[in-house]
Design an enzyme around this catalytic site. Structure first.
Site, short mmCIF file in Angstrom:
data_model
loop_
_atom_site.label_atom_id
_atom_site.label_comp_id
_atom_site.label_asym_id
_atom_site.label_seq_id
_atom_site.Cartn_x
_atom_site.Cartn_y
_atom_site.Cartn_z
N HIS A 509 0.83 -1.21 0.00
CA HIS A 509 0.00 0.00 0.00
C HIS A 509 0.87 1.27 0.00
CE1 HIS A 509 -3.52 2.51 1.26
NE2 HIS A 509 -2.55 3.24 1.77
N GLU A 510 1.77 1.32 0.96
CA GLU A 510 2.61 2.53 1.05
C GLU A 510 3.47 2.71 -0.19
OE1 GLU A 510 1.88 4.68 3.15
OE2 GLU A 510 0.63 3.38 4.38
N HIS A 513 1.71 4.65 -2.83
CA HIS A 513 1.87 6.11 -2.67
C HIS A 513 3.25 6.53 -3.20
CE1 HIS A 513 -1.71 6.87 -0.35
NE2 HIS A 513 -1.36 6.10 0.65
N HIS A 516 3.27 6.85 -6.86
CA HIS A 516 2.55 8.07 -7.25
C HIS A 516 3.50 9.28 -7.16
CE1 HIS A 516 -1.67 10.17 -6.79
NE2 HIS A 516 -1.15 10.35 -7.97
ZN ZN Z 1 -2.54 5.30 2.17
#
Ligand code: ZN
Length: 719
Positions: A509-510, A513, A516
């Protein structure tokens, strides 16, 4: 104008937003009180760009005492820059106003970025005391810019002449963005109204700080104390020893103490066999902030709700939610209410079905009691084992940290995007366990620096998050420096770090980011990477979670740390099959908290109730989510996302993003899954765009249509 520093509070729903401030820490010099000689300032490592590659922070040169003078000097410089832009005798142009603003405050941004990142990941009493002093100073600094009439007039002039400026699309959007930021911060108000706004901003900063301090205070004060070992049956020997030691340290020799976790659920509820102890622990947790005493937040909540409503009304909105949501992809309270309202009945129906199963388990054991909120975790853990016959401990040997990171997270990114990684041992770190990697693009050219700070520490905030140290931007020709922070318990020396499935998911998940941020390809820093609405920002990170259980990826990283044997297929099947387990509970507790967050912030200043807990009860009942065994994920008096800042009127954002996420996962599946072709398309249309185009437009460009909610409903078992 600087957007407030963006930190992403993650691990989907296990979030903590308040940073602990130690009230007992010694006084330290504040930004405003500090006077430094020019010589000292020249040597301050925060006031110069780092000479390291990528402008990577020179952590080895920065000391506690550098921050306060650096903030003071950086604010002074920024004020001077703003003054020069506003008072420029030349008529306003895009360059001398908007670009000049975008270029201003670079030093302050650098100081603040490093400071707040260190405050979260590597704090100490000096930094904590300084953060308390800085809050009002930074708020006033921001107000002085946002409410500068001369400056706003130049931007307004440019907006009026926009047609004749012939701006490219990103510049056009930047001008609009600045104009909107100024208007939303009160630039159109009269002088008297501006004074009122400043006063409201200051009061809000103080009350939010008080709310967070109270949560911390009451969480610490509400630790559960029991007299006998028997009451702790079900806990491991180590957990019981720890409880005894904790009590002893507090002067309660011979007793046992369980401190409350500053999150929603109390993890030990899943293993405590003594029902009375469970009930006491649960009640201590949910009564935080609402049982009198120093840490009571009931009045603070009412004040905050009123101040936010007044601020929104002053700016011309019906309520705070209307003000806040206008700048999100959701746009209106009606849109958020619609989504929450559509999902609530299905979520609650699901939770009731799950409750019936748990009740059956209790009845089969002749428990002779009605399932209560404090029983849920305990019996659902049992049911999970009964149904799927595995627990986290069987999986952990296959999830060794380094393999998860390099053969899992990095491998998936390599397969999708062609990027590669090389560890850099030469760059300084603020803590020896932190690892640094240089990331190379498809063509072998340097793309970014990735900092992996994976372990839990006393001086680190809970939860998991991503942050930038340096933003990608064409304007400054900067490449991104990005960090991921997790809180994995560090094993004793010589032992491997074995992750739980949740920690594996969080790592992916991290890193979503991080991608991104790293793939950002924009000109203006204001639009870089994760500078998108908060109800959009969790979308790419949630998408990246899909690769954690993708067969080719799993096969590559999930190997037994001793034998190297691949994770058995039947275990994998069980993990996948168990993903819908307890989704009724998870969905309902999240929806309830989101609904509370909306109800409080959809009130006008005239509608603020007088009884916090009565309002909460009515709000839950009206929304049809008042199912006692599944309380809201956060009760109002300790709902830091909502009242401590950060996600006020925005807690719905995770689910909103998940609609896009689930729809995107479907797209990948429809198009053959893990491939360069798919990765490149996602990168090109979405990950690289940041806020430089309308985020929903980038979704449409990627997906070829508007998002559909169906995949989310299926995923959460709501269909
Ligand atoms: Zn998050």
């Amino acid at each position: 104008m600087n957007k407030p520093l963006l930190m992403l509070f993650c691990s989907a729903l296990a979030i903590q937003s308040s940073v602990a401030a130690d009230a007992t820490s010694p006084a330290t010099p504040t930004a405003s009180k500090t006077i430094s000689s020019p010589g000292a300032l020249k040597k301050n490592p925060l006031l110069v760009k780092s000479a390291l590659e990528f402008e990577y922070p020179a952590f080895d040169k920065i000391h506690n005492e550098d921050y306060a003078p650096a903030f003071a000097e950086a604010m002074r410089q920024h004020d001077a820059e703003i003054k020069a832009i506003a008072a420029n005798p030349a008529k306003p142009t895009f360059d001398n106003t908007v670009i000049a603003l975008e270029r201003s405050g670079q030093t302050l941004k650098r100081v603040a970025t490093i400071f707040f990142n260190q405050l979260g990941a590597n704090t100490n009493p000096t930094l904590e005391a300084l953060s308390g002093d800085l809050a009002p100073a930074l708020s006033a600094h921001q107000d002085a810019i946002s409410l500068n009439a001369q400056l706003f007039k130049r931007i307004q002039r440019l907006v009026e002449q926009k047609a004749s400026l012939h701006l490219d699309a990103e510049s056009d959007r930047l001008l609009d963005r600045y104009y909107t930021d100024f208007v939303r911060a009160g630039a159109n108000l009269s002088a008297a109204e501006k004074e009122k706004l400043k006063s409201l901003n200051a009061q809000l900063a103080t009350m939010e700080n008080k709310f967070n301090q109270n949560v911390l205070k009451d969480t610490n004060a509400s630790a559960l104390v029991v007299d006998t070992k028997e009451e702790l049956a079900g806990l491991s020997a180590t957990e019981i020893e720890t409880a005894a030691a904790t009590a002893k340290a507090k002067g309660l020799d011979g007793k046992y103490m369980i401190p409350l976790m500053n999150t929603t659920g109390q993890p030990l509820l899943a293993t405590l066999e003594n029902r009375k102890t469970r009930q006491r622990l649960y009640e201590a947790s949910v009564q935080r902030g609402s049982h009198g005493g120093e840490g009571d937040n009931r009045e603070v909540v009412l004040t905050l709700a009123r101040l936010r409503a007044e601020r929104a009304e002053l700016l011309g909105y019906a309520n705070f939610a209307a003000y806040s949501l206008e700048d999100e992809t959701a746009k209106t309270p009606a849109a958020v209410n619609k989504m929450l309202g559509e999902l609530a009945p299905a979520g609650v129906a699901n939770a009731k079905k799950e409750a019936a199963e748990l009740q059956k388990l209790i009845d089969d054991e002749h428990g002779n009691f009605q399932l209560a909120a404090w029983d849920w975790a305990f019996y659902s853990e049992r049911l999970h084992q009964q149904k799927y016959a595995f627990d986290d401990n069987q999986l952990r040997p296959y999830f060794e940290l380094n393999s998860v990171l390099q053969n899992g997270v990095f491998f998936a990114a390599n397969q999708l995007y062609g990027i590669s990684f090389k560890e850099r041992k030469d760059l300084p770190v603020y803590e020896p366990t932190v690892r640094v990697f240089e990331v190379y693009d498809v063509d072998g050219k340097p793309l970014a620096i990735f900092i992996a700070d994976m372990y839990a520490r006393d001086n680190k905030r809970g939860g998991a998050w991503m942050n930038n140290y340096v933003d990608q931007s064409g304007l400054f020709a900067t490449k991104p420096v990005i960090a991921n922070h997790l809180n994995i318990p560090k094993p004793p020396a010589g032992q491997p770090t074995l992750l739980t499935p949740d920690e594996v998911k969080t790592a992916f998940h991290e890193f979503g980011h991080a991608l991104h941020g790293m793939f950002s390809q924009v000109r203006y820093p204001r639009f870089s990477g994760t500078n998108v609405p908060r109800d959009f920002v969790e979308y790419p990170s949630q998408v990246n979670e899909m690769w954690a259980v993708w067969p080719e990826v799993l096969k590559n990283y999930a190997k037994h740390y001793k034998t190297g044997e691949a994770i058995p297929q039947d275990l994998v099947d069980k993990i996948v099959a168990s993903r819908k387990f307890n989704q009724g509970f998870t969905t309902t507790e999240y929806l309830s908290a989101s609904l509370l967050d909306q109800r409080w912030h959809q009130l006008s200043s005239k509608q603020i109730p007088t009884d916090t807990m009565a309002f909460e009860a009515t709000a839950l009942k009206d929304a049809g989510v008042d199912f006692a065994p599944v309380p809201p994920r956060y009760r109002t008096p300790y709902f830091s996302h909502s009242f401590g800042g950060g996600y006020s009127a925005g807690y719905y954002a995770y689910l909103w993003s998940e609609v896009l996420d689930a729809d995107t996962v479907e797209w990948f599946k429809e198009h053959g899954g893990l491939s360069r072709k798919n990765g490149d398309w996602f990168r090109q249309q979405l990950l690289s765009r940041g806020g430089s185009i309308d985020p929903m437009q980038s979704f449409r460009n990627f997906r070829g249509r508007d998002p559909e909610i169906e995949p989310l409903l299926v995923r959460r078992g709501l269909k």
